[in-house]
Scaffold this active site. Structure first.
Site, PDB file in Angstrom:
ATOM      1  N   GLU A 250      13.215   6.056   2.385  1.00 27.04           N
ATOM      2  CA  GLU A 250      12.015   6.894   2.425  1.00 27.04           C
ATOM      3  C   GLU A 250      10.233   5.580   1.671  1.00 27.04           C
ATOM      4  O   GLU A 250      10.519   5.321   1.098  1.00 27.04           O
ATOM      5  CB  GLU A 250      11.532   7.430   1.277  1.00 27.04           C
ATOM      6  CG  GLU A 250      13.185   8.908   0.621  1.00 27.04           C
ATOM      7  CD  GLU A 250      12.741  10.072   1.754  1.00 27.04           C
ATOM      8  OE1 GLU A 250      11.763   9.642   2.183  1.00 27.04           O
ATOM      9  OE2 GLU A 250      13.540  10.356   1.631  1.00 27.04           O
ATOM     10  N   CYS A 284       2.077   9.417  -0.731  1.00 24.97           N
ATOM     11  CA  CYS A 284       2.977   8.562   0.501  1.00 24.97           C
ATOM     12  C   CYS A 284       2.730   9.698   1.664  1.00 24.97           C
ATOM     13  O   CYS A 284       2.360   9.462   2.968  1.00 24.97           O
ATOM     14  CB  CYS A 284       5.076   8.649   0.321  1.00 24.97           C
ATOM     15  SG  CYS A 284       5.069   9.976  -0.530  1.00 24.97           S
TER      16      CYS A 284
HETATM   17  P1  NDP Z   1       7.380  -1.989  -3.664  1.00 27.56           P
HETATM   18  O1  NDP Z   1       7.938  -1.599  -2.237  1.00 27.56           O
HETATM   19  O2  NDP Z   1       5.925  -2.511  -3.546  1.00 27.56           O
HETATM   20  O3  NDP Z   1       8.650  -1.106  -5.082  1.00 27.56           O
HETATM   21  C1  NDP Z   1       9.048   0.153  -4.637  1.00 27.56           C
HETATM   22  C2  NDP Z   1      10.352  -0.749  -5.757  1.00 27.56           C
HETATM   23  O4  NDP Z   1      11.315  -1.675  -4.563  1.00 27.56           O
HETATM   24  C3  NDP Z   1      10.164  -1.189  -6.827  1.00 27.56           C
HETATM   25  O5  NDP Z   1      10.306  -0.537  -7.934  1.00 27.56           O
HETATM   26  C4  NDP Z   1      10.162  -2.627  -6.686  1.00 27.56           C
HETATM   27  O6  NDP Z   1      10.079  -3.451  -7.895  1.00 27.56           O
HETATM   28  C5  NDP Z   1      11.118  -2.453  -6.082  1.00 27.56           C
HETATM   29  N1  NDP Z   1      11.243  -3.809  -4.807  1.00 27.56           N
HETATM   30  C6  NDP Z   1      10.592  -5.070  -4.662  1.00 27.56           C
HETATM   31  N2  NDP Z   1      11.262  -5.615  -3.885  1.00 27.56           N
HETATM   32  C7  NDP Z   1      12.821  -5.816  -3.782  1.00 27.56           C
HETATM   33  C8  NDP Z   1      13.509  -5.888  -3.674  1.00 27.56           C
HETATM   34  N3  NDP Z   1      13.541  -7.447  -2.546  1.00 27.56           N
HETATM   35  N4  NDP Z   1      14.943  -5.076  -3.734  1.00 27.56           N
HETATM   36  C9  NDP Z   1      15.566  -5.063  -3.944  1.00 27.56           C
HETATM   37  N5  NDP Z   1      14.026  -3.451  -5.076  1.00 27.56           N
HETATM   38  C10 NDP Z   1      13.218  -4.404  -4.613  1.00 27.56           C
HETATM   39  O7  NDP Z   1       6.745   0.501  -3.390  1.00 27.56           O
HETATM   40  P2  NDP Z   1       5.152   0.778  -4.425  1.00 27.56           P
HETATM   41  O8  NDP Z   1       6.001   0.537  -5.200  1.00 27.56           O
HETATM   42  O9  NDP Z   1       4.299  -0.377  -4.025  1.00 27.56           O
HETATM   43  O10 NDP Z   1       5.245   1.786  -3.818  1.00 27.56           O
HETATM   44  C11 NDP Z   1       4.444   2.695  -2.331  1.00 27.56           C
HETATM   45  C12 NDP Z   1       4.521   2.163  -1.488  1.00 27.56           C
HETATM   46  O11 NDP Z   1       6.156   3.685  -2.144  1.00 27.56           O
HETATM   47  C13 NDP Z   1       4.246   3.014  -0.881  1.00 27.56           C
HETATM   48  O12 NDP Z   1       4.308   2.643   1.280  1.00 27.56           O
HETATM   49  C14 NDP Z   1       5.134   4.402  -0.841  1.00 27.56           C
HETATM   50  O13 NDP Z   1       3.970   5.132   0.881  1.00 27.56           O
HETATM   51  C15 NDP Z   1       5.877   4.858  -1.135  1.00 27.56           C
HETATM   52  N6  NDP Z   1       6.331   6.046  -1.374  1.00 27.56           N
HETATM   53  C16 NDP Z   1       6.898   6.477  -0.455  1.00 27.56           C
HETATM   54  C17 NDP Z   1       7.711   7.617  -0.758  1.00 27.56           C
HETATM   55  C18 NDP Z   1       8.177   9.136   0.187  1.00 27.56           C
HETATM   56  O14 NDP Z   1       9.094   9.559  -0.820  1.00 27.56           O
HETATM   57  N7  NDP Z   1       8.276   8.352   1.186  1.00 27.56           N
HETATM   58  C19 NDP Z   1       6.538   8.698  -2.508  1.00 27.56           C
HETATM   59  C20 NDP Z   1       6.480   7.005  -2.493  1.00 27.56           C
HETATM   60  C21 NDP Z   1       5.920   6.486  -2.643  1.00 27.56           C
HETATM   61  P3  NDP Z   1       9.142  -3.553  -8.130  1.00 27.56           P
HETATM   62  O15 NDP Z   1       8.161  -2.424  -8.732  1.00 27.56           O
HETATM   63  O16 NDP Z   1       9.743  -3.827  -9.654  1.00 27.56           O
HETATM   64  O17 NDP Z   1       8.165  -5.293  -7.451  1.00 27.56           O
END
Ligand code: NDP
Length: 504
Positions: A250, A284
């Protein structure tokens, strides 16, 4: 690590001495909200093993047994809404009422998942068809085992719970890795589950940075449900590909709102401004683009300008929205605004000066070229780009010309359903904004760079299961083609039969 009633809490207390810790910060003030361990890959593996050990008993409870426990958890969440909302507020900076609204949705989704899991997933008979009519056929949706859930920070309870609640209701255990910005919310969710359902430690927490999330992908979980940015989604898929672990992805969006000539303009302007600016645009499915037909564009632009111009960000009660939670996003927002203005765009509300970290004031842009960053990339800030279009056909074409395809909004009295159907997006709200997120029976997800797979609804329950198809021989018939003992005439007769029945 020992397995106790408080599941994840035990993981943390057992390992915090060995793990280094990180802080979660209130983005409004910079104050430290809490300390959390950075779990190593070995600790993630331990958490998954412990979840796996607990999963079988959880699955054996059956739908009604799990519903009873998930109902207990739901009631506890409802009783302590204020407490969790306060924590969401502290870790994201969003207004308290927005945090409460997020939790209202969480509670309703949890209810839906627990109540409907049996109807959607239980074993059911299907037609055995023409060739196999002497067999009974059934399909049943069985839990995968352990689901790794990786969540973002913008809706730190609502977004991961779209996976957690549905995965648990389907009979899985869950290991949750919240965003590094909102670990306290993840901890609270896991603690409250352990309190409500102490005898089944099937919801566990691991905390840390991206490496902890990557370790979860490689830990042997049976499926990963990821919500976050498109770039990270690709990295998650790559990690999962190593062991052929299925993924639900997502990701972000660049959602558009279309205003038709017959639209209720006041309602459309209200929806556009709320859809774009609430939660400081960090949604999002937030509105990032508006396409308004020429005939009503002047009035609409006036209305949107007036409404957006009144909004104020801040950390104090009464502010319309909070800060930019992730400090690095401020630069993205600034870059999008600067690029739009440098390329001939005009700011109807705000402008370059609106970026005052950690807050960004409302920005309404127009005359922005369609290949500018503010139109093509996810901004994730309280900004909106309004463009006049000849007619709704142009609006549809422009809405669809994006790599993303998450949500969309249509304001039209006569043609709402027709326009919705022409949009390449996972979800559409007609004459309201983001309403689909609050309907638990509707699947939620996108296409293209917005990801694939679905949370919520019956599809969201099935995402966390493996369909198992079973046939049972009811009686033997003379024609058995699946035997070396078949007669010479068996296939000849079957071909004749299939030509007769299916060949016409
Ligand atoms: P990120 O992609 O930066 O992070 C998402 C999660 O992935 C965090 O828990 C992060 O950990 C983790 N992560 C980071 N690197 C890795 C890796 N290499 N392997 C596995 N996990 C990893 O997103 P954001 O937290 O900044 O969220 C914002 C984004 O989420 C926006 O693009 C938004 O549109 C999207 N979003 C989509 C939704 C949907 O339902 N389609 C709903 C809500 C948001 P850490 O934070 O510790 O780096």
């Amino acid at each position: 690590m020992t397995q106790t009633a408080r599941g994840d809490v035990e993981i943390q207390s057992a390992t915090s001495a060995e793990s280094s810790m990180f802080e979660s910060i209130d983005p409004r003030t910079g104050e430290v909200v809490g300390h959390h361990p950075i779990h190593t890959a070995a600790e993630v593996d331990d958490a998954v093993a412990a979840a796996r050990a607990a999963q079988e008993a959880w699955a054996e409870l059956g739908f009604s047994g799990r519903k009873q426990r998930l109902d207990q958890w739901r009631k506890l969440l409802a009783k302590r809404v204020d407490e969790l909302a306060g924590l969401i507020c502290a870790e994201t900076g969003k207004p308290l009422d927005d945090a409460k609204l997020e939790l209202v949705l969480v509670i309703d989704h949890l209810h839906w998942a627990a109540t409907n899991a049996e109807k959607v997933l239980k074993r059911r008979k299907v037609s055995s068809g023409f060739l196999m009519s002497n067999h009974a056929a059934t399909v049943e949706y069985l839990p995968f085992g352990v689901i790794g859930v990786i969540g973002p920070w913008n809706y730190p309870a609502f977004t991961p719970m779209g996976s957690i609640a549905y995965a648990l209701a389907a009979g899985n255990a869950v290991v949750f890795k919240p965003s590094e910005l909102t670990p306290g919310v993840g901890q609270w969710l896991a603690d409250s589950f352990a309190e409500a359902v102490p005898e089944h430690p099937v919801f566990r927490l691991v905390t840390g940075f991206g490496e902890t999330g990557a370790a979860l992908c490689r830990s042997g979980v049976n499926k990963v449900a990821f919500t976050g940015s498109t770039a990270t989604g690709k990295r998650v898929m790559a990690s999962c590909a190593e062991n052929l672990v299925p993924v639900l992805v997502e990701c972000g969006g660049k959602d558009a709102l279309i205003v038709d000539a017959d639209a209720d303009l006041a309602a459309a302007a209200d929806a556009a401004v709320w859809g774009a600016m609430s939660n400081a645009g960090q949604t999002c499915i937030g509105v990032e683009r508006v396409y308004v037909v020429d005939a009503v564009a002047d009035r609409f632009v006036e209305m949107i300008t007036e409404r957006a111009g009144k909004l104020r960000p801040g950390g104090e009660p009464g502010a319309n929205f909070g800060p930019i939670t992730m400090p690095s996003q401020v630069d993205v927002i600034r870059r999008h605004i600067d690029d739009a203005l440098e390329r001939g765009g005009r700011a109807l509300v705000g402008g370059e000066h609106s970026v005052r970290p950690p807050f960004v004031e409302p920005v309404v842009l127009t005359d922005v070229p369609e290949d500018s960053l503010a139109v093509t990339e996810e901004t994730f800030g309280p900004t909106i780009v309004v463009r006049r279009v000849r007619d709704v056909d142009e609006a549809v074409a422009r809405t669809n010309s994006t790599r993303y395809g998450l949500g969309a909004t249509v304001f039209s009295r006569a043609r709402g359903a027709e326009l919705a159907r022409r949009l390449r997006s996972g979800m559409v709200a007609v004459n309201s904004v983001v309403a689909f997120a609050g309907v638990p029976s509707l699947p939620f997800g996108g296409v293209g760079d917005s990801g694939f797979g679905r949370i919520h609804g019956a599809d969201g329950l099935r995402e966390f299961t493996r369909p198992q198809s079973v046939t049972r021989l009811r009686y033997r018939i003379p024609l058995n083609p699946m035997s070396f003992g078949r007669s010479k005439g068996t296939i000849r007769r079957m071909v004749r039969l299939v030509k007769l029945v299916r060949g016409r």
